[in-house]
Design an enzyme around this catalytic site. Sequence first.
Site, short mmCIF file in Angstrom:
data_model
loop_
_atom_site.label_atom_id
_atom_site.label_comp_id
_atom_site.label_asym_id
_atom_site.label_seq_id
_atom_site.Cartn_x
_atom_site.Cartn_y
_atom_site.Cartn_z
N GLY A 14 0.00 11.84 1.90
CA GLY A 14 -0.94 11.00 2.63
C GLY A 14 -1.22 11.56 4.02
N ARG A 40 3.26 11.31 -6.27
CA ARG A 40 2.84 11.38 -7.67
C ARG A 40 1.49 12.07 -7.83
NH1 ARG A 40 1.47 4.95 -8.81
NH2 ARG A 40 -0.09 4.69 -7.17
N GLU A 42 -0.35 15.28 -8.02
CA GLU A 42 -0.16 16.74 -8.15
C GLU A 42 -1.28 17.52 -7.48
OE1 GLU A 42 -0.37 18.21 -12.10
OE2 GLU A 42 -1.93 16.81 -12.74
N ASP A 77 7.58 9.23 -8.41
CA ASP A 77 7.02 7.95 -7.97
C ASP A 77 8.16 7.06 -7.48
OD1 ASP A 77 5.68 5.51 -7.68
OD2 ASP A 77 4.44 5.84 -9.45
N VAL A 78 7.98 6.45 -6.31
CA VAL A 78 9.03 5.56 -5.79
C VAL A 78 9.26 4.36 -6.71
CG1 VAL A 78 8.72 6.23 -3.38
CG2 VAL A 78 7.35 4.35 -4.32
N SER A 142 5.91 1.37 8.55
CA SER A 142 5.25 0.08 8.38
C SER A 142 3.93 0.05 9.15
CB SER A 142 6.18 -1.05 8.82
OG SER A 142 5.66 -2.31 8.43
N LYS A 145 -0.15 -4.76 10.12
CA LYS A 145 -0.53 -5.82 9.18
C LYS A 145 0.68 -6.56 8.62
CE LYS A 145 -4.83 -3.46 8.05
NZ LYS A 145 -4.69 -2.52 9.18
N GLU A 272 -8.98 -9.21 5.56
CA GLU A 272 -9.07 -8.55 6.85
C GLU A 272 -8.81 -9.52 8.00
OE1 GLU A 272 -11.86 -4.94 8.37
OE2 GLU A 272 -12.90 -6.71 7.65
#
Length: 347
Positions: A14, A40, A42, A77-78, A142, A145, A272
Amino acid sequence: MLDGKRVLITGGTGSLGQALTRRLMTGEAGLPESVTVFSRDEAKQHYMRLDFMHRKSATDEVIFENSQQRLRFRIGDVRDFPSLARVLKDADVVFGAAALKQVPSCEYFPWEATRTNIEGAANMVRAISELDLPVETVVGISTDKACKPVNVMGMTKAIQERVFIDGNLHHPSTRFICARYGNVLASRGSVVPLFLEQIARGGPVTITTADMTRFLLTLDDAVDTILEAVKSASPGDTYIPRCRSALMTDLAAYLIGDRDIETIVTGIRPGEKIHEILISDEEATRTVVGPEGYFAVRAMLPELAGPVDAPALAGEYSSASNLMSSAELASFLETKIPTAVAQQAVA
């Protein structure tokens, strides 16, 4: 502080994960023995690998070549306990950046957000505790939000914070801490790229509501917060940067400049907030002044609660307070925003 450490970044492909990887590889916080990116996706891993190897293209053998280097990549994947447990066995310091974080997507797929944001954190704590893994520090990444949450993304991240902090009770030899920060300028999915794309098309620029405010910081500011938490946080602490905030109408006006582009108000998206909050009224009573530029929120659990001789805040820390003027925002953006975006914004 990370010299010779084996570092794991979950969700490392990310925007934050890539910025963190880049900074760690410079050795500014000590040169790690290895940095493992776990995700996850690739395709993102492949292009991230090529970017760090300074290649535009490569065939499959590049994976083997890369496995012999300091920066490594693992598919997983977590949500999947076995794959997460396997990669945690080789980690000293873990940055938990894996998340579903796009607010409307989490509203429409709340269970998927729950599985990644909450179950993923629980899997990490469980693996370290049940397998008695020698992980030294876990940093849960974190978001503002998570404070007084009104959307699924924030609710799941709020529980994720508590899961990580509770981990200190299950495996005291591992320090579980959190870093919470606000809107990251020019990151993927943030408002600046959206505004710039709308401007490039000739408008209109869409504003959800005229009084919306946001905290503003760069990816490097976010990484600074995370690294400061690793350096200074006590078990159960949540580290929060002191950052400026602005009206989104002022941000749009700066990016538009003197161009004849219309701005329209579209209404708030599902889940939002009008204003973001980094520290709530309830948290303010257990917030202390951390290292310069940071607050530290002490854990709620009495087993972990550190001393709070004098709270650092009298009330909540909101993006509606201490807003930058238009001139201050312009100066801030010219200093903080990535050069390429700044050039596009003022062209």
